[in-house]
Design a protein around this motif. Structure first.
Motif, PDB file in Angstrom:
ATOM      1  N   ALA A  80      -2.495   2.577  -4.413  1.00 16.48           N
ATOM      2  CA  ALA A  80      -3.573   3.221  -3.660  1.00 16.48           C
ATOM      3  C   ALA A  80      -4.782   2.290  -3.708  1.00 16.48           C
ATOM      4  CB  ALA A  80      -3.910   4.579  -4.281  1.00 16.48           C
ATOM      5  N   HIS A 104       6.166  -1.664  -5.892  1.00 17.54           N
ATOM      6  CA  HIS A 104       4.951  -1.179  -6.560  1.00 17.54           C
ATOM      7  C   HIS A 104       3.971  -0.789  -5.468  1.00 17.54           C
ATOM      8  CE1 HIS A 104       6.328  -2.803 -10.434  1.00 17.54           C
ATOM      9  NE2 HIS A 104       6.853  -3.743  -9.680  1.00 17.54           N
ATOM     10  N   ALA A 105       3.842   0.520  -5.225  1.00 18.43           N
ATOM     11  CA  ALA A 105       2.948   1.025  -4.177  1.00 18.43           C
ATOM     12  C   ALA A 105       1.599   1.344  -4.802  1.00 18.43           C
ATOM     13  CB  ALA A 105       3.551   2.255  -3.521  1.00 18.43           C
ATOM     14  N   ARG A 122      -5.370  -3.611  -4.780  1.00 13.97           N
ATOM     15  CA  ARG A 122      -5.363  -3.116  -3.409  1.00 13.97           C
ATOM     16  C   ARG A 122      -6.781  -2.664  -3.080  1.00 13.97           C
ATOM     17  NH1 ARG A 122      -2.047  -4.815  -0.040  1.00 13.97           N
ATOM     18  NH2 ARG A 122      -0.776  -5.002  -1.853  1.00 13.97           N
ATOM     19  N   PRO A 141       0.835  -1.204   0.000  1.00 15.48           N
ATOM     20  CA  PRO A 141       0.000   0.000   0.000  1.00 15.48           C
ATOM     21  C   PRO A 141       0.870   1.253   0.000  1.00 15.48           C
ATOM     22  CG  PRO A 141      -0.490  -1.422   1.899  1.00 15.48           C
ATOM     23  CD  PRO A 141       0.731  -1.948   1.246  1.00 15.48           C
ATOM     24  N   LEU A 142       0.298   2.361  -0.472  1.00 16.39           N
ATOM     25  CA  LEU A 142       1.005   3.638  -0.408  1.00 16.39           C
ATOM     26  C   LEU A 142       1.483   3.890   1.013  1.00 16.39           C
ATOM     27  CD1 LEU A 142      -1.242   6.014  -2.550  1.00 16.39           C
ATOM     28  CD2 LEU A 142       1.028   5.147  -3.123  1.00 16.39           C
ATOM     29  N   GLY A 143       2.675   4.398   1.139  1.00 23.23           N
ATOM     30  CA  GLY A 143       3.257   4.680   2.445  1.00 23.23           C
ATOM     31  C   GLY A 143       4.220   3.603   2.886  1.00 23.23           C
ATOM     32  N   GLU A 188      -6.281   0.342  -6.929  1.00 22.29           N
ATOM     33  CA  GLU A 188      -5.310   0.234  -8.015  1.00 22.29           C
ATOM     34  C   GLU A 188      -4.868  -1.228  -8.144  1.00 22.29           C
ATOM     35  OE1 GLU A 188      -2.978   4.415  -8.513  1.00 22.29           O
ATOM     36  OE2 GLU A 188      -2.179   3.037  -7.004  1.00 22.29           O
ATOM     37  N   ASP A 213       5.905   1.849   0.861  1.00 26.70           N
ATOM     38  CA  ASP A 213       7.063   1.983  -0.026  1.00 26.70           C
ATOM     39  C   ASP A 213       8.155   2.821   0.640  1.00 26.70           C
ATOM     40  OD1 ASP A 213       5.131   4.064  -0.301  1.00 26.70           O
ATOM     41  OD2 ASP A 213       5.944   4.665  -2.235  1.00 26.70           O
ATOM     42  N   SER A 214       7.769   3.882   1.331  1.00 29.87           N
ATOM     43  CA  SER A 214       8.750   4.723   2.035  1.00 29.87           C
ATOM     44  C   SER A 214       9.441   3.965   3.157  1.00 29.87           C
ATOM     45  CB  SER A 214       8.073   5.964   2.613  1.00 29.87           C
ATOM     46  OG  SER A 214       7.541   6.753   1.577  1.00 29.87           O
TER      47      SER A 214
END
Length: 174
Positions: free
Chosen positions: A143, A140-141, A157, A122-124, A146, A126-127
């Motif tokens: 949202a 591959h992040a 996701r 999920p987004l976040g 997606e 990745d960081s």
């Protein structure tokens, strides 16, 4: 207090085994034959799905360090590891469902990174992975809603894949 479950103790309504539950040891895994699917449950929510010639690892916790020391809400692991990190096959896609410490384990991820072709997160997250030294080109992040297809395996996701995270943000703005 002894419970009705043989060899277990009940504490605050939860039943915990008195001793470690044995696990069938997996010494090595080969890729699933074309047209078949194998599923290996590795404990808690960790699974290795083998299908379409691909190895897909989900939420791996393969070390005893699957929880932070300062926060200890989870009990100690109650089963032996079925698959050691050393015996982990090459992983085409590693999926992380969300960033809770019982799904995203630094020790496991960094130990098997050399065997992982791609990460779907999920987004976040990745960081977080990049902060751990994971190559951003492999990540591959996604949202909510997606999708990505990697080697014939698709991952979408869905809203529920990040428990309460977005809901808490929405409630905080009210």
């Amino acid at each position: 207090m002894e419970s009705a479950v043989s060899g277990s103790v009940s504490l605050s309504g939860y039943t915990k085994p008195v001793k470690e539950i044995p696990a069938e040891k997996i010494d090595s895994l080969t890729r699933a034959a074309e047209g078949t699917m194998n599923l290996s449950w590795l404990g808690h929510l960790s699974e290795l799905v083998q299908m379409g010639g691909q190895n897909v690892l989900i939420d791996p916790i393969l070390t005893k360090a699957g929880k932070p020391l300062q926060m200890n809400p989870l009990p100690a692991r109650i089963s032996a590891f079925a698959l050691d990190i050393d015996n982990m096959p090459d992983i085409d896609v590693l999926c992380i469902s969300h960033d809770h410490f019982d799904h995203l384990d630094y020790s496991t991820v960094t130990a098997i990174d050399g065997k992982v072709g791609a990460y779907v997160v999920p987004l976040g997250v990745d960081s977080i992975l990049e902060g751990w030294g994971i190559d951003g080109q492999k990540i591959h992040a996604l949202a909510w809603w997606e999708s990505v297809e990697l080697g014939g395996v698709s991952d979408t996701r869905a809203l529920g894949s990040v428990p309460l995270r977005g809901l808490r943000l929405l409630q905080a703005r009210r």
